[in-house]
Motif scaffolding. Sequence first.
Motif, short mmCIF file in Angstrom:
data_model
loop_
_atom_site.label_atom_id
_atom_site.label_comp_id
_atom_site.label_asym_id
_atom_site.label_seq_id
_atom_site.Cartn_x
_atom_site.Cartn_y
_atom_site.Cartn_z
N ILE A 188 0.90 -1.16 0.00
CA ILE A 188 -0.16 0.01 0.20
C ILE A 188 0.82 1.29 0.06
N LEU A 189 1.81 1.27 1.02
CA LEU A 189 2.63 2.41 0.93
C LEU A 189 3.76 2.68 -0.10
N ILE A 190 4.05 1.70 -0.41
CA ILE A 190 5.21 1.68 -1.65
C ILE A 190 4.81 1.66 -2.96
N GLN A 191 3.87 0.42 -3.44
CA GLN A 191 3.42 0.04 -4.77
C GLN A 191 2.31 1.01 -4.92
N GLY A 192 1.58 1.35 -3.96
CA GLY A 192 0.21 2.26 -3.98
C GLY A 192 0.74 3.67 -4.28
N LEU A 193 1.79 4.28 -3.72
CA LEU A 193 2.40 5.64 -3.93
C LEU A 193 3.34 5.60 -5.37
N THR A 194 3.47 4.58 -6.00
CA THR A 194 4.29 4.61 -7.11
C THR A 194 3.67 4.11 -8.28
N VAL A 195 2.61 3.46 -8.30
CA VAL A 195 1.98 2.66 -9.50
C VAL A 195 1.62 3.76 -10.50
#
Length: 408
Positions: free
Chosen positions: A394-401
């Motif tokens: 959520i924090l890494i993939q969600g902010l970079t997708v």
Amino acid sequence: MFEIAALCLVITAVLAYVNQRFIKLPTTIGVMAIALAISLCIVIAASLGLDHGLRRYEVSFLQSLDFSDVLMQGMLSFLLFAGALHVDLRGLSRFRWQVGSLALIGTVASTVIVGLAVWLILPLLGVQLPIMYCLLFGALISPTDPIAVMGILKRANAPKNLEVVIAGESLFNDGVSVVVFALFLGAATTGVIPGWGEAAGLLLREAGGGIVLGLVLGYVGFRMLKSIDQYQVEVLLTLAIVMGGYALARRLHVSGPLAMVVCGLLIGNNGRALAMSDETRRYVDMFWELVDEILNAVLFVLIGLEVLLVTFSMPLLAAGLCAIVVTLLGRFLTVGLPMRLAPRFFNLSANAWRVLTWGGLRGGISVALALSIPPGHEREVILTLTYCVVVFSILIQGLTVERVVRTL
């Protein structure tokens, strides 16, 4: 129960305000990040003897809430119906084989790949977990979370066909994963491994029964909505269909998530186009959009707070980091690689495999399934691994997708 619900809403509203006023992240990611930071601060304060019983109070609150029961038996029906309500059924039918293969074959294959990889890696880190529980972890971490995926895709302005495939897969693989999870949980707790025929029969009964029930609910709801024109009653009917339909699915022992997805697709397409006036359609859309936003925010706050129930140690943290890599690798092997090797079958752009791999976010459903495992050493290990993957997702993939989507 009323006080618990009120406290959840108050905490969520305050954190949503703080995020909107100062941090300005997407609401779901922002409230989860703040809740996670607060929980970690409480853990640190408790280790220094400065929390004045705050950690004990929060743990007591979370245990009284029963996150698994709240999500799986309450919130999930609303969230899946609301998510399916605005999925284009015509577009989804064009990609039915792609979505079906990803939701069924991809989920089962990912379960096996992730489970076996974790079983091989954990002993090297000094963490013991029987193979059946490793497969259980593979089952609960393989499905992507439609609640997290769909909101981020909308903000990223993803191509419509790609959004349909990812949203369709996310909506349908939940029902498949819950059935596979139930199979492995039964085998892990009883020691009786079901045969292929029994497993296939259970999958067919649960998934097929859920789809049939969703079709029946959608048709009945459509006929009732078409026969009247009063938005207050029609909104009430959609609410009754969701709550009553999910309760009926539990009674019939069929997949409630799949029933809600199918019902939501029918009401959201045929119902909105042929059975509702413009005024009714506007109110139905606004009602379910609000329900979706509110429950999403509450869910992600609870995910952030639940960190207090997770056991952390250096071997488990190392195992959690490995689980992140293994989960991403499993996603690539079961979704990204087939799309890369067979682009004509999936009928998407050349770089779509990157979005499907990196955009396969994990969320509350994985945490809820992990919390439903009977207490013990295995549950603690799986919960820690699950939490590491979900937080990273959520924090890494969600902010970079969004950046990955732009490569298209």
